[in-house]
Write an enzyme that holds these catalytic residues in place. Sequence first.
Site, PDB file in Angstrom:
ATOM      1  N   HIS A  53       7.216  34.353  55.253  1.00  0.00           N
ATOM      2  CA  HIS A  53       7.094  32.898  55.105  1.00  0.00           C
ATOM      3  C   HIS A  53       6.317  32.219  56.223  1.00  0.00           C
ATOM      4  CE1 HIS A  53      10.497  32.808  57.915  1.00  0.00           C
ATOM      5  NE2 HIS A  53      10.156  31.558  58.186  1.00  0.00           N
TER       6      HIS A  53
HETATM    7  C1  UD1 Z   1      10.515  25.999  58.251  1.00  0.00           C
HETATM    8  C2  UD1 Z   1      10.334  26.030  59.758  1.00  0.00           C
HETATM    9  C3  UD1 Z   1      10.257  27.474  60.220  1.00  0.00           C
HETATM   10  C4  UD1 Z   1      11.414  28.296  59.713  1.00  0.00           C
HETATM   11  C5  UD1 Z   1      11.555  28.152  58.225  1.00  0.00           C
HETATM   12  C6  UD1 Z   1      12.801  28.858  57.760  1.00  0.00           C
HETATM   13  C7  UD1 Z   1       9.062  24.169  60.762  1.00  0.00           C
HETATM   14  C8  UD1 Z   1       7.747  23.754  61.289  1.00  0.00           C
HETATM   15  N1  UD1 Z   1       9.102  25.372  60.160  1.00  0.00           N
HETATM   16  O1  UD1 Z   1       9.343  26.536  57.664  1.00  0.00           O
HETATM   17  O2  UD1 Z   1      10.277  27.504  61.638  1.00  0.00           O
HETATM   18  O3  UD1 Z   1      11.201  29.651  60.035  1.00  0.00           O
HETATM   19  O4  UD1 Z   1      11.656  26.760  57.893  1.00  0.00           O
HETATM   20  O5  UD1 Z   1      12.806  29.146  56.412  1.00  0.00           O
HETATM   21  O6  UD1 Z   1      10.019  23.449  60.868  1.00  0.00           O
HETATM   22  N2  UD1 Z   1      10.117  24.058  50.097  1.00  0.00           N
HETATM   23  C9  UD1 Z   1      10.753  24.009  48.874  1.00  0.00           C
HETATM   24  N3  UD1 Z   1      12.117  23.843  48.881  1.00  0.00           N
HETATM   25  C10 UD1 Z   1      12.855  23.732  50.010  1.00  0.00           C
HETATM   26  C11 UD1 Z   1      12.185  23.774  51.240  1.00  0.00           C
HETATM   27  C12 UD1 Z   1      10.804  23.952  51.258  1.00  0.00           C
HETATM   28  O7  UD1 Z   1      10.140  24.116  47.820  1.00  0.00           O
HETATM   29  O8  UD1 Z   1      14.085  23.590  49.924  1.00  0.00           O
HETATM   30  C13 UD1 Z   1       8.637  24.295  50.098  1.00  0.00           C
HETATM   31  C14 UD1 Z   1       7.827  23.010  50.106  1.00  0.00           C
HETATM   32  O9  UD1 Z   1       6.718  23.230  49.315  1.00  0.00           O
HETATM   33  C15 UD1 Z   1       7.414  22.876  51.551  1.00  0.00           C
HETATM   34  C16 UD1 Z   1       7.297  24.334  52.008  1.00  0.00           C
HETATM   35  O10 UD1 Z   1       8.303  25.021  51.283  1.00  0.00           O
HETATM   36  O11 UD1 Z   1       6.224  22.171  51.711  1.00  0.00           O
HETATM   37  C17 UD1 Z   1       7.494  24.527  53.484  1.00  0.00           C
HETATM   38  O12 UD1 Z   1       8.752  23.943  53.936  1.00  0.00           O
HETATM   39  P1  UD1 Z   1       8.900  23.448  55.458  1.00  0.00           P
HETATM   40  O13 UD1 Z   1      10.310  23.117  55.711  1.00  0.00           O
HETATM   41  O14 UD1 Z   1       7.869  22.448  55.780  1.00  0.00           O
HETATM   42  O15 UD1 Z   1       8.493  24.716  56.290  1.00  0.00           O
HETATM   43  P2  UD1 Z   1       8.991  26.217  56.175  1.00  0.00           P
HETATM   44  O16 UD1 Z   1       7.798  27.062  55.869  1.00  0.00           O
HETATM   45  O17 UD1 Z   1      10.166  26.314  55.279  1.00  0.00           O
HETATM   46  N1  UDP Z   2      18.056  34.526  54.613  1.00  0.00           N
HETATM   47  C1  UDP Z   2      18.853  34.432  53.469  1.00  0.00           C
HETATM   48  N2  UDP Z   2      18.256  34.565  52.249  1.00  0.00           N
HETATM   49  C2  UDP Z   2      16.920  34.809  52.096  1.00  0.00           C
HETATM   50  C3  UDP Z   2      16.126  34.910  53.264  1.00  0.00           C
HETATM   51  C4  UDP Z   2      16.715  34.742  54.503  1.00  0.00           C
HETATM   52  O1  UDP Z   2      20.064  34.237  53.580  1.00  0.00           O
HETATM   53  O2  UDP Z   2      16.456  34.912  50.943  1.00  0.00           O
HETATM   54  C5  UDP Z   2      18.682  34.360  55.937  1.00  0.00           C
HETATM   55  C6  UDP Z   2      18.502  35.549  56.856  1.00  0.00           C
HETATM   56  O3  UDP Z   2      19.496  36.527  56.610  1.00  0.00           O
HETATM   57  C7  UDP Z   2      18.593  34.925  58.217  1.00  0.00           C
HETATM   58  C8  UDP Z   2      17.944  33.568  58.021  1.00  0.00           C
HETATM   59  O4  UDP Z   2      18.028  33.303  56.608  1.00  0.00           O
HETATM   60  O5  UDP Z   2      19.944  34.739  58.596  1.00  0.00           O
HETATM   61  C9  UDP Z   2      16.524  33.612  58.471  1.00  0.00           C
HETATM   62  O6  UDP Z   2      15.842  32.496  58.020  1.00  0.00           O
HETATM   63  P1  UDP Z   2      14.263  32.459  57.801  1.00  0.00           P
HETATM   64  O7  UDP Z   2      13.735  33.837  57.665  1.00  0.00           O
HETATM   65  O8  UDP Z   2      14.011  31.501  56.710  1.00  0.00           O
HETATM   66  O9  UDP Z   2      13.738  31.754  59.143  1.00  0.00           O
HETATM   67  P2  UDP Z   2      13.390  32.261  60.622  1.00  0.00           P
HETATM   68  O10 UDP Z   2      14.537  33.068  61.131  1.00  0.00           O
HETATM   69  O11 UDP Z   2      12.114  33.016  60.565  1.00  0.00           O
HETATM   70  O12 UDP Z   2      13.202  30.978  61.366  1.00  0.00           O
END
Ligand code: UD1
Ligand code: UDP
Length: 359
Positions: free
Chosen positions: A204
């Site tokens: 991601h």
């Molecule tokens: C965010 C965090 C990242 C973290 C990740 C965990 C920032 C800058 N990034 O990245 O550090 O590792 O979360 O998963 O804060 N979206 C949905 N549904 C949701 C949430 C998101 O469809 O419930 C989609 C939207 O299109 C959105 C995209 O995912 O634009 C990205 O979501 P966003 O929260 O901006 O960043 P992440 O890539 O999730």
């Molecule tokens: N996780 C989860 N379901 C998923 C993917 C991740 O429960 O489908 C959990 C994972 O086990 C870990 C946390 O989400 O505890 C990590 O989040 P993510 O990878 O989104 O973010 P990051 O750690 O890179 O910020």
Amino acid sequence: MKVVAVIGARPQFIKAAPVSRVLREAGHTEYLVHTGQHYDYGMSQVFFDELGIPQPDVNLEIGSGAHGWQTGQMLIRLEEVLMAQRPDWVLVYGDTNSTLAGALAAVKLRLPTAHVEAGLRSFNREMPEEHNRVLTDHIADLLFCPTQTAVDNLRNEGITAGVHLVGDTMYDAVLQFAAVAPQRSTILARLNLTPKGYLLATVHRPSNTDDPANLRSILAAFAEIEEPVIFPVHPRTRKQIAALGMDADPGPTANPRMIEPVGYLDMLALEQNARLILTDSGGIQKEAYWLGVPCVTLRTETEWVETVAAGWNVVVGADRARILAAVRQAQPPGERPTFYGDGRAAQHIVRILRSHDRG
Ligand code: UD1
Ligand code: UDP
């Protein structure tokens, strides 16, 4: 003691769960603010249900948007909440936009502010998280570090006051839930998987999802692996796979097997039983280590350098050939030294907050 905790994205629910539990068991007041950064059921509510986190006292429902817009909206709304609540401590977790907005709103109001998972560095300013970490660490009053490396990183930036090595609250959560996951999760049966008969993958990071060459290369590597590759697809990644014109739902037998994001218990069950994990996630690299599963990290660097030094994690980037070579060669050593605390990081955090509390 009254604490306002600011959370909003998937990993923050997991990081906050152990602290929330200890705060409430000790009779403190926790006011939980969900920024709304993540909002799909499978990215948010499922974690509250499974980890027993109380419903947020308020959900700001900010949702998705550009970095400045998202962080700015959060800042405006969080300031209102914090002015109304006037807590003894504001707690922020990890390195998302919700983290930075929470810290900035709090310090501008001169509210004591603590950062859980302080001191992490990738030394890669291309990562949005790196700005959030550096800025949050430089303004928070208390810095709760998960590792000695994190303490050292802060010292190298001149930060020594308020720094505490407490361990990793994600480790606390794994210790609590790894035992119950096999009983409560049915995902292996649902996906017809045998223990150690598949690999698990997540992707991601924008450096992978928003770079078409990297995303194609990673998916090509997954497709060439003979064992099933179970791939719970983050919504950001699903969008980008579709944007490439690739099939984001190629069916149950294709490799990788793309499924919706899963809840925490299903994720732990999938991790525990995987032969190997491929990921660009921060949290999942550590969970692989704690659960004794070799990890191949789809990035050019990692914050969790201990897992690499111990031989359980290899950092390969997005190159197809390097990924495939790492999958073939993965051979973890027997030893897994303890780098992430004693499983009581949350207790240490609450004790230290209490000892600094002027109320
Ligand atoms: C965010 C965090 C990242 C973290 C990740 C965990 C920032 C800058 N990034 O990245 O550090 O590792 O979360 O998963 O804060 N979206 C949905 N549904 C949701 C949430 C998101 O469809 O419930 C989609 C939207 O299109 C959105 C995209 O995912 O634009 C990205 O979501 P966003 O929260 O901006 O960043 P992440 O890539 O999730
Ligand atoms: N996780 C989860 N379901 C998923 C993917 C991740 O429960 O489908 C959990 C994972 O086990 C870990 C946390 O989400 O505890 C990590 O989040 P993510 O990878 O989104 O973010 P990051 O750690 O890179 O910020």
